[in-house]
Design an enzyme around this catalytic site. Structure first.
Site, PDB file in Angstrom:
ATOM      1  CG  HIS A  82      25.164 -39.453  -1.789  1.00 44.98           C
ATOM      2  ND1 HIS A  82      25.590 -40.094  -0.549  1.00 44.98           N
ATOM      3  CD2 HIS A  82      24.525 -38.594  -1.992  1.00 44.98           C
ATOM      4  CE1 HIS A  82      24.884 -38.597  -0.089  1.00 44.98           C
ATOM      5  NE2 HIS A  82      24.296 -37.802  -1.079  1.00 44.98           N
TER       6      HIS A  82
ATOM      7  NE  ARG B  32      11.446 -36.422  -6.994  1.00 46.89           N
ATOM      8  CZ  ARG B  32      11.923 -36.869  -7.481  1.00 46.89           C
ATOM      9  NH1 ARG B  32      12.773 -36.822  -8.361  1.00 46.89           N
ATOM     10  NH2 ARG B  32      11.513 -38.368  -8.141  1.00 46.89           N
TER      11      ARG B  32
ATOM     12  NE  ARG C 247       6.925 -33.666  -5.451  1.00 46.88           N
ATOM     13  CZ  ARG C 247       7.341 -34.771  -5.445  1.00 46.88           C
ATOM     14  NH1 ARG C 247       6.821 -35.994  -6.011  1.00 46.88           N
ATOM     15  NH2 ARG C 247       9.067 -34.660  -5.124  1.00 46.88           N
TER      16      ARG C 247
ATOM     17  CD  GLU D  95       2.967 -38.782  -5.433  1.00 47.48           C
ATOM     18  OE1 GLU D  95       4.498 -39.962  -5.661  1.00 47.48           O
ATOM     19  OE2 GLU D  95       2.825 -37.803  -4.938  1.00 47.48           O
TER      20      GLU D  95
ATOM     21  CG  ASN E 206       9.910 -43.252  -7.991  1.00 48.23           C
ATOM     22  OD1 ASN E 206      10.259 -43.733  -8.770  1.00 48.23           O
ATOM     23  ND2 ASN E 206      10.788 -41.513  -7.988  1.00 48.23           N
ATOM     24  CG  ASP E 207       6.415 -42.122  -3.173  1.00 44.08           C
ATOM     25  OD1 ASP E 207       6.051 -43.028  -2.085  1.00 44.08           O
ATOM     26  OD2 ASP E 207       5.937 -41.512  -3.457  1.00 44.08           O
TER      27      ASP E 207
ATOM     28  NE  ARG F 118      10.589 -43.734  -3.117  1.00 41.58           N
ATOM     29  CZ  ARG F 118      10.130 -42.140  -2.998  1.00 41.58           C
ATOM     30  NH1 ARG F 118       9.373 -41.594  -3.348  1.00 41.58           N
ATOM     31  NH2 ARG F 118      11.136 -41.559  -4.402  1.00 41.58           N
TER      32      ARG F 118
ATOM     33  CB  CYS G 195       7.104 -36.444 -13.648  1.00 38.12           C
ATOM     34  SG  CYS G 195       6.343 -37.603 -11.930  1.00 38.12           S
TER      35      CYS G 195
HETATM   36  C1  PEP Z   1       7.409 -40.784  -7.343  1.00 37.07           C
HETATM   37  O1  PEP Z   1       7.084 -41.081  -6.411  1.00 37.07           O
HETATM   38  O2  PEP Z   1       7.779 -41.115  -8.700  1.00 37.07           O
HETATM   39  C2  PEP Z   1       7.952 -39.555  -7.574  1.00 37.07           C
HETATM   40  C3  PEP Z   1       7.917 -38.710  -9.164  1.00 37.07           C
HETATM   41  O3  PEP Z   1       7.824 -38.618  -6.444  1.00 37.07           O
HETATM   42  P1  PEP Z   1       9.145 -38.725  -5.499  1.00 37.07           P
HETATM   43  O4  PEP Z   1       9.961 -39.500  -6.043  1.00 37.07           O
HETATM   44  O5  PEP Z   1       9.415 -37.142  -4.997  1.00 37.07           O
HETATM   45  O6  PEP Z   1       8.340 -39.276  -3.762  1.00 37.07           O
HETATM   46 MG    MG Z   2       6.535 -39.753  -5.186  1.00 34.98          MG
END
Ligand code: PEP
Ligand code: MG
Length: 544
Positions: free
Chosen positions: A179, A281, A317, A405, A428-429, A439, A476
């Site tokens: 947050h 999302r 998505r 990902e 991110n993933d 992560r 993304c």
């Molecule tokens: C990611 O994994 O980079 C992604 C955009 O999806 P999320 O962060 O929702 O897992």
């Molecule tokens: Mg992801």
């Protein structure tokens, strides 16, 4: 991290004074009902105050305060405290026990639930202060623009901050989705989370917080610090003038898109120069839903996002439930390792109806709004999965793509592209799975940094496959929100960048200042580095 640079004295949130954390003596049977009432009144007073503040705040701050108020009245922990009071435990000790019980539970659950630990502890402290007749603990009101440093910040504190007085945040704890970072982004102040050694910095010490580089420097040279702040302000002023569309200084077009989670966020994103939505999302719409929403309910929500960007690209998505985003009606509850479990597209294997209904709802929303949305599946690992998803999406008249990902998907992007019309890289993933590092872990934040050369090598590979097939490849994940990294991604061959709406302007403005040749040079140089620090420094030297 939230970019920007600030220099100022440290302030720290007030701790609950060393009050009696609950006498060890049990309450006499005759007084227990009264003790229960005292607790109920204190919990209600805390919730009411939070709700009042929510009513006076706006946007994310208001939502965060309202969510904290709801948690303050959550039957689960309140019930656990009441049970203790009925057994004779004094109210303060009952609060401590009940909060500890749920902190343990949330910590075990991990992911998003673990991030609620700070919220719950904060509520416990507020209720204890109330029971002791003390003022609520929280952030002191500074006399001059200051930098708030803390172990972690309770959402209820950060939501009420005045950004002209608290000009930057730095915390010892906190993951990238905490947050603290979300509120800092809304307030427009720099923020660095997961800073080690911060606990030793005393209130009053002068620090330089650089949200762009992710650093906190204690007692820096005063003149150099002032110049760093001034330079960041000059960059921000240039950023404010950028109005799109996305392109390098020599006109190489790269669409700058926004990530959203519902219609309200899409409408807010429409106020920025974002050219469309690169990631909607959908699972975030249903985090508090017990049963699968109907096709009609889903269609209404999706239409809200499509309407906000009428005539523009919108990438929806399909549900990425599981792991850190558990949905009550989807996924697998008992997994030893949920990040490697049944999440994303894998859910459709056991429950094909979920995906079919969602595609039906997206098709209905498309028809109602006259839009032609793109749809993509999360967590694709094989070309087979991509082929099946593409077939289903096309049968609903939708344009299919998949997220990259999982490293397996990046390695075989070329074969996946035989079936789908576009790819979107979730850094991110991709970082989590490439580096074998959670992560959500603050300890492993350097490994999950999207500047990791290994992660960027997989991005390069995916972009090359897209170029060979003549199909778009976007990013993304959070990587696209970092202006410098966005230029590197462009140099790697990525064709669109989708980030939180708050990052759109700074990404677009930075890209407009550099040539495609510079981006390519930076990309080549970064791929040859050995660490994230090296990668950043190398890119900065070329891209300025
Ligand atoms: C990611 O994994 O980079 C992604 C955009 O999806 P999320 O962060 O929702 O897992
Ligand atoms: Mg992801």
């Amino acid at each position: 991290m939230v970019s920007g640079v600030q220099y100022g004295p440290v302030i720290r949130p007030g701790k609950l004074p060393d009050i009696d954390r609950g006498s060890t003596e049990d309450v006499a049977e005759a007084d227990r009902a009264k003790e229960g009432e005292r607790f109920a009144a204190a919990a209600a007073a805390v919730a009411t105050r939070l709700r009042d503040r929510a009513a006076h705040a706006t946007g994310v701050a208001s939502e965060v305060l309202a969510a904290t108020a709801t948690l303050a009245q959550d039957r689960a922990w309140i019930g656990a405290a009441e049970k203790r009071i009925k057994e004779g435990v004094p109210a303060v000790r009952a609060v401590v026990g009940a909060v500890d019980q749920f902190v343990d539970l949330f910590t075990q659950l991990g992911g998003l639930m673990a991030e609620r630990v700070t919220d719950l502890r904060d509520i416990g402290n507020r209720v204890i202060a109330e029971l002791n007749g003390l003022p609520e603990p929280g952030v002191p009101l500074p006399e001059e623009p200051s930098i708030l440093c803390a172990e972690d910040l309770a959402p209820a504190d950060t939501a009420g901050l005045d950004p002209t007085l608290v000009v930057a945040l730095a915390t010892t704890l906190g993951g990238p989705t905490s947050h603290t970072a979300i509120i800092a982004r809304q307030l427009g102040i720099p923020c660095v989370v997961a800073v080690s050694g911060l606990e030793d910095v005393a209130a009053g010490a002068m620090v330089l917080v650089d949200g762009t580089r992710g650093t906190v420097t204690v007692a820096p040279d005063r003149a150099a610090a002032r110049e760093a702040v001034a330079e960041a302000e000059r960059v921000a002023a240039r950023t404010a003038h950028w109005s799109g569309p996305g392109a390098t200084s020599d006109g190489h077009a790269v669409s700058i898109l926004a990530n959203v989670q519902d219609g309200a966020a899409a409408r807010a994103a429409r106020e920025t120069p974002a050219e469309g939505i690169g990631l909607f999302r959908t699972e975030l719409c249903f985090l508090n839903t017990d049963t699968e929403p109907t096709v009609a309910e889903q269609a209404d929500i999706y239409a809200g996002v499509l309407e906000a960007f009428a005539g523009h690209k919108v990438v929806i998505r399909t549900l990425d439930a599981g792991s850190d985003k558990p949905l009550k009606f989807a996924g697998h509850s008992d997994e030893a390792n949920p990040a490697l479990g049944v999440r994303g597209i894998r859910i459709a294997e056991r429950n094909p109806g979920l995906l079919t209904h969602q595609l039906e709802a997206i098709a209905a929303a498309a028809e109602r709004t006259g839009q032609q949305p793109w749809v993509m599946a999360p967590m694709i690992a094989t070309a087979d999965e991509a082929e099946r998803f593409a077939g289903q999406a096309r049968s609903h008249g939708l344009i299919p793509g998949v997220m990259i990902e999982v490293p397996a998907a990046a390695l075989l992007a070329e074969r996946i592209l035989e079936h789908v019309d576009f790819l979107s890289i979730g850094t991110n993933d991709l970082a989590q799975y490439t580096m074998a590092a959670d992560r959500m872990s603050a300890d492993l934040a350097t490994l999950t940094d999207p500047w990791q050369p290994a992660v960027l090598a997989l991005v390069a590979m995916t972009a090359r496959a897209g170029a060979a097939a003549g199909k778009p490849v976007g990013v993304c994940g959070e990587a696209a929100a970092d202006p410098l990294l966005a230029c590197v991604l462009t140099g790697l061959g990525v064709t669109s960048l989708s980030a939180a709406a708050a990052a759109v302007q700074s990404v677009g403005a930075k890209l407009a200042q550099v040539s495609l040749q510079q981006c390519r040079e930076a990309a080549d140089a970064v791929l040859a580095t050995a660490s994230t620090a090296d990668a950043r420094a190398t890119a900065l030297a070329i891209l300025g």
